[in-house]
Enzyme design. Structure first.
Site, PDB file in Angstrom:
ATOM      1  N   CYS A  12       0.866  -1.146   0.163  1.00 21.07           N
ATOM      2  CA  CYS A  12       0.298  -0.020  -0.010  1.00 21.07           C
ATOM      3  C   CYS A  12       1.030   1.252   0.263  1.00 21.07           C
ATOM      4  O   CYS A  12       2.201   0.945   0.725  1.00 21.07           O
ATOM      5  CB  CYS A  12      -0.870  -0.275   1.122  1.00 21.07           C
ATOM      6  SG  CYS A  12      -1.633   1.125   1.415  1.00 21.07           S
ATOM      7  N   CYS A  86      -5.180   0.968  -3.001  1.00 20.67           N
ATOM      8  CA  CYS A  86      -4.826   1.939  -2.685  1.00 20.67           C
ATOM      9  C   CYS A  86      -3.987   2.352  -4.867  1.00 20.67           C
ATOM     10  O   CYS A  86      -2.776   3.491  -4.642  1.00 20.67           O
ATOM     11  CB  CYS A  86      -3.902   2.237  -2.019  1.00 20.67           C
ATOM     12  SG  CYS A  86      -2.703   1.047  -1.727  1.00 20.67           S
ATOM     13  N   CYS A  90       3.382  -1.411  -8.823  1.00 18.03           N
ATOM     14  CA  CYS A  90       4.508  -2.871  -8.309  1.00 18.03           C
ATOM     15  C   CYS A  90       5.118  -3.007  -9.758  1.00 18.03           C
ATOM     16  O   CYS A  90       4.906  -3.067 -10.546  1.00 18.03           O
ATOM     17  CB  CYS A  90       3.877  -3.763  -8.079  1.00 18.03           C
ATOM     18  SG  CYS A  90       3.431  -3.651  -5.782  1.00 18.03           S
TER      19      CYS A  90
END
Length: 139
Positions: A12, A86, A90
């Site tokens: 997050c 959120c 990545c």
């Protein structure tokens, strides 16, 4: 970590609420059968105190946890990467499973608003354990 021990990374942005609660649940519910990490792209300076309080109500202590910065190494070392609704970016690695859990952000919320988020995370962690073939250590 052993070869047969799955590893999960919760991501997050601030690594201060949802990802910390998910990591706390997975650590306790897996009884050590899963390697657990959490991180964020812009970690906060501390874990959300309301998240700490909500987890303490269930006997899970997050008070000693510290938000951590997301690294490509942490992603690459994980079998499953779970983002917490959120929109965090990545790095993508082949062979890694990615999931996004759409969850309300506990930031700035009171305990009454955080409890249902906590409970939803617990339900999803139990589902993840089932998918990983890990029997929960506690209910």
């Amino acid at each position: 970590m052993t070869a047969d021990q799955p590893s999960v990374l919760f991501v997050c942005v601030h690594n201060a609420g949802r990802s910390q609660m998910a990591a706390g649940f997975l650590t306790v519910l897996s009884g050590g059968a899963v390697e657990v990490r959490s991180a964020g792209s812009m970690p906060a300076d501390r874990v959300n105190p309301v998240a700490v309080q909500a987890m303490a109500e269930l006997g899970i202590d997050l008070a000693g946890e510290q938000p951590k910065v997301l690294t490509a190494e942490a992603v690459q070392a994980s079998d499953v990467v779970v983002t917490m609704g959120c929109g965090d970016a990545c790095p993508i690695f082949p062979g890694t499973r990615y999931e996004d859990w759409e969850l309300d952000d506990p930031a700035g919320q009171g305990i009454e608003a955080v409890r249902p988020i906590r409970d939803e995370i617990r339900t999803r962690v139990l589902g993840l354990l089932d998918e990983l073939g890990v029997v929960p250590a506690t209910a």
